[in-house]
Design a protein around this motif. Structure first.
Motif, PDB file in Angstrom:
ATOM      1  N   TYR A   1       0.850  -1.193   0.000  1.00 29.96           N
ATOM      2  CA  TYR A   1       0.000   0.000   0.000  1.00 29.96           C
ATOM      3  C   TYR A   1       0.882   1.237   0.000  1.00 29.96           C
ATOM      4  O   TYR A   1       1.774   1.375   0.822  1.00 29.96           O
ATOM      5  CB  TYR A   1      -0.908   0.011   1.228  1.00 29.96           C
ATOM      6  CG  TYR A   1      -1.792   1.231   1.318  1.00 29.96           C
ATOM      7  CD1 TYR A   1      -1.427   2.326   2.100  1.00 29.96           C
ATOM      8  CD2 TYR A   1      -2.984   1.296   0.611  1.00 29.96           C
ATOM      9  CE1 TYR A   1      -2.235   3.449   2.173  1.00 29.96           C
ATOM     10  CE2 TYR A   1      -3.795   2.418   0.682  1.00 29.96           C
ATOM     11  CZ  TYR A   1      -3.419   3.485   1.466  1.00 29.96           C
ATOM     12  OH  TYR A   1      -4.218   4.599   1.528  1.00 29.96           O
ATOM     13  N   ASN A   2       0.631   2.126  -0.947  1.00 31.60           N
ATOM     14  CA  ASN A   2       1.398   3.363  -1.058  1.00 31.60           C
ATOM     15  C   ASN A   2       0.428   4.535  -1.078  1.00 31.60           C
ATOM     16  O   ASN A   2      -0.219   4.795  -2.092  1.00 31.60           O
ATOM     17  CB  ASN A   2       2.246   3.348  -2.333  1.00 31.60           C
ATOM     18  CG  ASN A   2       3.098   4.603  -2.480  1.00 31.60           C
ATOM     19  OD1 ASN A   2       3.081   5.485  -1.618  1.00 31.60           O
ATOM     20  ND2 ASN A   2       3.826   4.691  -3.578  1.00 31.60           N
ATOM     21  N   GLU A   3       0.303   5.229   0.048  1.00 36.06           N
ATOM     22  CA  GLU A   3      -0.678   6.307   0.135  1.00 36.06           C
ATOM     23  C   GLU A   3      -0.330   7.489  -0.766  1.00 36.06           C
ATOM     24  O   GLU A   3      -1.190   8.323  -1.065  1.00 36.06           O
ATOM     25  CB  GLU A   3      -0.810   6.791   1.574  1.00 36.06           C
ATOM     26  CG  GLU A   3       0.397   7.533   2.107  1.00 36.06           C
ATOM     27  CD  GLU A   3       0.115   8.157   3.461  1.00 36.06           C
ATOM     28  OE1 GLU A   3      -0.978   7.929   4.000  1.00 36.06           O
ATOM     29  OE2 GLU A   3       0.987   8.876   3.966  1.00 36.06           O
ATOM     30  N   ILE A   4       0.907   7.560  -1.210  1.00 34.60           N
ATOM     31  CA  ILE A   4       1.297   8.643  -2.110  1.00 34.60           C
ATOM     32  C   ILE A   4       0.657   8.457  -3.483  1.00 34.60           C
ATOM     33  O   ILE A   4       0.359   9.422  -4.182  1.00 34.60           O
ATOM     34  CB  ILE A   4       2.833   8.706  -2.249  1.00 34.60           C
ATOM     35  CG1 ILE A   4       3.485   8.797  -0.858  1.00 34.60           C
ATOM     36  CG2 ILE A   4       3.248   9.892  -3.091  1.00 34.60           C
ATOM     37  CD1 ILE A   4       3.069  10.009  -0.062  1.00 34.60           C
ATOM     38  N   ASP A   5       0.424   7.210  -3.864  1.00 34.89           N
ATOM     39  CA  ASP A   5      -0.203   6.898  -5.152  1.00 34.89           C
ATOM     40  C   ASP A   5      -1.716   6.990  -4.986  1.00 34.89           C
ATOM     41  O   ASP A   5      -2.371   6.042  -4.575  1.00 34.89           O
ATOM     42  CB  ASP A   5       0.208   5.490  -5.605  1.00 34.89           C
ATOM     43  CG  ASP A   5      -0.278   5.162  -7.008  1.00 34.89           C
ATOM     44  OD1 ASP A   5       0.168   4.150  -7.556  1.00 34.89           O
ATOM     45  OD2 ASP A   5      -1.120   5.912  -7.552  1.00 34.89           O
ATOM     46  N   GLN A   6      -2.288   8.137  -5.291  1.00 30.44           N
ATOM     47  CA  GLN A   6      -3.710   8.355  -5.069  1.00 30.44           C
ATOM     48  C   GLN A   6      -4.588   7.535  -6.005  1.00 30.44           C
ATOM     49  O   GLN A   6      -5.702   7.158  -5.653  1.00 30.44           O
ATOM     50  CB  GLN A   6      -4.039   9.848  -5.237  1.00 30.44           C
ATOM     51  CG  GLN A   6      -3.425  10.732  -4.175  1.00 30.44           C
ATOM     52  CD  GLN A   6      -3.938  10.412  -2.788  1.00 30.44           C
ATOM     53  OE1 GLN A   6      -5.138  10.257  -2.573  1.00 30.44           O
ATOM     54  NE2 GLN A   6      -3.026  10.288  -1.828  1.00 30.44           N
TER      55      GLN A   6
ATOM     56  N   ARG B   1      -3.802   4.468  -7.548  1.00 28.43           N
ATOM     57  CA  ARG B   1      -3.741   3.026  -7.289  1.00 28.43           C
ATOM     58  C   ARG B   1      -2.856   2.763  -6.072  1.00 28.43           C
ATOM     59  O   ARG B   1      -1.742   2.257  -6.208  1.00 28.43           O
ATOM     60  CB  ARG B   1      -3.201   2.282  -8.513  1.00 28.43           C
ATOM     61  CG  ARG B   1      -4.093   2.389  -9.725  1.00 28.43           C
ATOM     62  CD  ARG B   1      -3.487   1.737 -10.951  1.00 28.43           C
ATOM     63  NE  ARG B   1      -3.344   0.302 -10.811  1.00 28.43           N
ATOM     64  CZ  ARG B   1      -3.335  -0.543 -11.830  1.00 28.43           C
ATOM     65  NH1 ARG B   1      -3.477  -0.091 -13.060  1.00 28.43           N
ATOM     66  NH2 ARG B   1      -3.188  -1.828 -11.636  1.00 28.43           N
ATOM     67  N   PRO B   2      -3.354   3.091  -4.870  1.00 26.63           N
ATOM     68  CA  PRO B   2      -2.520   2.892  -3.678  1.00 26.63           C
ATOM     69  C   PRO B   2      -2.266   1.429  -3.347  1.00 26.63           C
ATOM     70  O   PRO B   2      -1.258   1.097  -2.743  1.00 26.63           O
ATOM     71  CB  PRO B   2      -3.332   3.571  -2.571  1.00 26.63           C
ATOM     72  CG  PRO B   2      -4.741   3.549  -3.063  1.00 26.63           C
ATOM     73  CD  PRO B   2      -4.646   3.706  -4.548  1.00 26.63           C
ATOM     74  N   TYR B   3      -3.182   0.537  -3.746  1.00 25.32           N
ATOM     75  CA  TYR B   3      -2.984  -0.892  -3.490  1.00 25.32           C
ATOM     76  C   TYR B   3      -2.289  -1.534  -4.682  1.00 25.32           C
ATOM     77  O   TYR B   3      -2.735  -1.392  -5.820  1.00 25.32           O
ATOM     78  CB  TYR B   3      -4.323  -1.587  -3.241  1.00 25.32           C
ATOM     79  CG  TYR B   3      -4.917  -1.285  -1.889  1.00 25.32           C
ATOM     80  CD1 TYR B   3      -5.833  -0.243  -1.731  1.00 25.32           C
ATOM     81  CD2 TYR B   3      -4.573  -2.025  -0.768  1.00 25.32           C
ATOM     82  CE1 TYR B   3      -6.379   0.042  -0.488  1.00 25.32           C
ATOM     83  CE2 TYR B   3      -5.117  -1.745   0.474  1.00 25.32           C
ATOM     84  CZ  TYR B   3      -6.013  -0.719   0.607  1.00 25.32           C
ATOM     85  OH  TYR B   3      -6.554  -0.437   1.840  1.00 25.32           O
ATOM     86  N   HIS B   4      -1.190  -2.233  -4.398  1.00 25.58           N
ATOM     87  CA  HIS B   4      -0.393  -2.855  -5.454  1.00 25.58           C
ATOM     88  C   HIS B   4      -0.248  -4.354  -5.188  1.00 25.58           C
ATOM     89  O   HIS B   4      -0.266  -4.803  -4.049  1.00 25.58           O
ATOM     90  CB  HIS B   4       0.996  -2.214  -5.519  1.00 25.58           C
ATOM     91  CG  HIS B   4       0.980  -0.766  -5.901  1.00 25.58           C
ATOM     92  ND1 HIS B   4       1.164  -0.326  -7.184  1.00 25.58           N
ATOM     93  CD2 HIS B   4       0.777   0.348  -5.157  1.00 25.58           C
ATOM     94  CE1 HIS B   4       1.090   0.990  -7.222  1.00 25.58           C
ATOM     95  NE2 HIS B   4       0.851   1.431  -5.991  1.00 25.58           N
TER      96      HIS B   4
ATOM     97  N   SER C   1      -9.541   2.332  -6.464  1.00 26.33           N
ATOM     98  CA  SER C   1      -8.559   1.431  -5.859  1.00 26.33           C
ATOM     99  C   SER C   1      -8.727   1.392  -4.344  1.00 26.33           C
ATOM    100  O   SER C   1      -8.596   0.339  -3.722  1.00 26.33           O
ATOM    101  CB  SER C   1      -7.141   1.886  -6.220  1.00 26.33           C
ATOM    102  OG  SER C   1      -6.166   1.127  -5.530  1.00 26.33           O
ATOM    103  N   HIS C   2      -9.025   2.554  -3.745  1.00 29.94           N
ATOM    104  CA  HIS C   2      -9.230   2.601  -2.294  1.00 29.94           C
ATOM    105  C   HIS C   2     -10.376   1.682  -1.884  1.00 29.94           C
ATOM    106  O   HIS C   2     -10.256   0.900  -0.933  1.00 29.94           O
ATOM    107  CB  HIS C   2      -9.540   4.034  -1.850  1.00 29.94           C
ATOM    108  CG  HIS C   2      -8.350   4.935  -1.806  1.00 29.94           C
ATOM    109  ND1 HIS C   2      -7.424   4.894  -0.802  1.00 29.94           N
ATOM    110  CD2 HIS C   2      -7.934   5.902  -2.658  1.00 29.94           C
ATOM    111  CE1 HIS C   2      -6.481   5.805  -1.021  1.00 29.94           C
ATOM    112  NE2 HIS C   2      -6.769   6.423  -2.143  1.00 29.94           N
TER     113      HIS C   2
END
Length: 222
Positions: free
Chosen positions: A175-180, A182-185, A207-208
């Motif tokens: 999870y990358n909160e910076i990637d608005q 697609r935060p889930y990878h 994605s959220h």
């Protein structure tokens, strides 16, 4: 009497198979499994639960009090706590964080400072939101947050994913909160995005929503 039927969903089955990350020809039963799931999926099917006026007031009161308390604590952190949070931020800083905040008002902040300032800015806005919701919506009309059809579909897709890959769906993801956008990878999320965004013809659910629902479905959140 005439009856109407829902037209078949157009899916790029090949793209869905590629999202599984398998170096093998597509299994013959994969297409029928996916099409069956797609026909059963209904993005408008939501489960609704309503709160009484007393429950609403108590709930919003707790949220407002908690937000105000947290804001006061963050605004008066002892220097030692500030330092500890900054050090923790250095240890937990996600990859690409510095690049993501470059040329923004947050440039130069450490990850810990960034999170604290983000919360300090958001908490007063949250209280305004809570007050508006409580006063403007006199009748308790709970907008459902859990989409039962979405949960059921993710569960089914998880079984398909595990059957064909041999991997547990949520065993490896990030999870990358910076990637608005697609935060889930992860492979499973690539598979989910390929399905839902193809079925709906746009990036819906977000994605959220997909990620949070998947975590709830597989017991990683309440």
């Amino acid at each position: 009497m005439t009856t109407t039927t829902t037209p078949p969903v157009t899916l790029d089955i090949g793209k869905l198979w590629e999202a599984l990350g398998l170096d093998a020809p597509m299994a013959t039963e994969f297409e029928s499994e996916i099409e069956f799931i797609a026909r059963a999926y209904d993005p408008k099917n939501r489960s609704v639960s309503k709160l009484s006026a007393k429950e609403r007031k108590a709930l919003y009161g707790k949220i407002e009090k908690s937000a105000s308390t947290l804001l006061a604590q963050l605004s008066h952190l002892p220097p030692s706590a500030e330092w500890e949070l900054e050090e923790a931020g250095f240890a937990l800083e996600p990859e690409g964080f510095d690049e993501a905040i470059m040329d923004t008002e947050n440039e130069g902040l450490g990850y810990g400072e960034f999170l604290v300032e983000k919360l300090q800015a958001a908490l007063p806005e949250l209280n305004v939101l809570v007050e508006y919701a409580l006063t403007e919506h006199k009748r308790p009309r709970a907008r459902p947050k859990q989409n039962q059809s979405l949960e059921d579909t993710i569960t089914k897709l998880g079984k398909v994913f595990e059957y064909f890959t041999g991997d547990v769906p949520m065993a490896s993801y990030s999870y990358n909160e910076i990637d608005q956008e697609r935060p889930y990878h992860g492979r499973f999320f690539d598979f989910l995005y390929a399905f839902f965004w193809s079925v709906n013809g746009r990036q819906f659910p977000t994605s959220h929503t997909i990620g949070d629902t998947a975590r709830r479905v597989f017991g990683l959140r309440k």
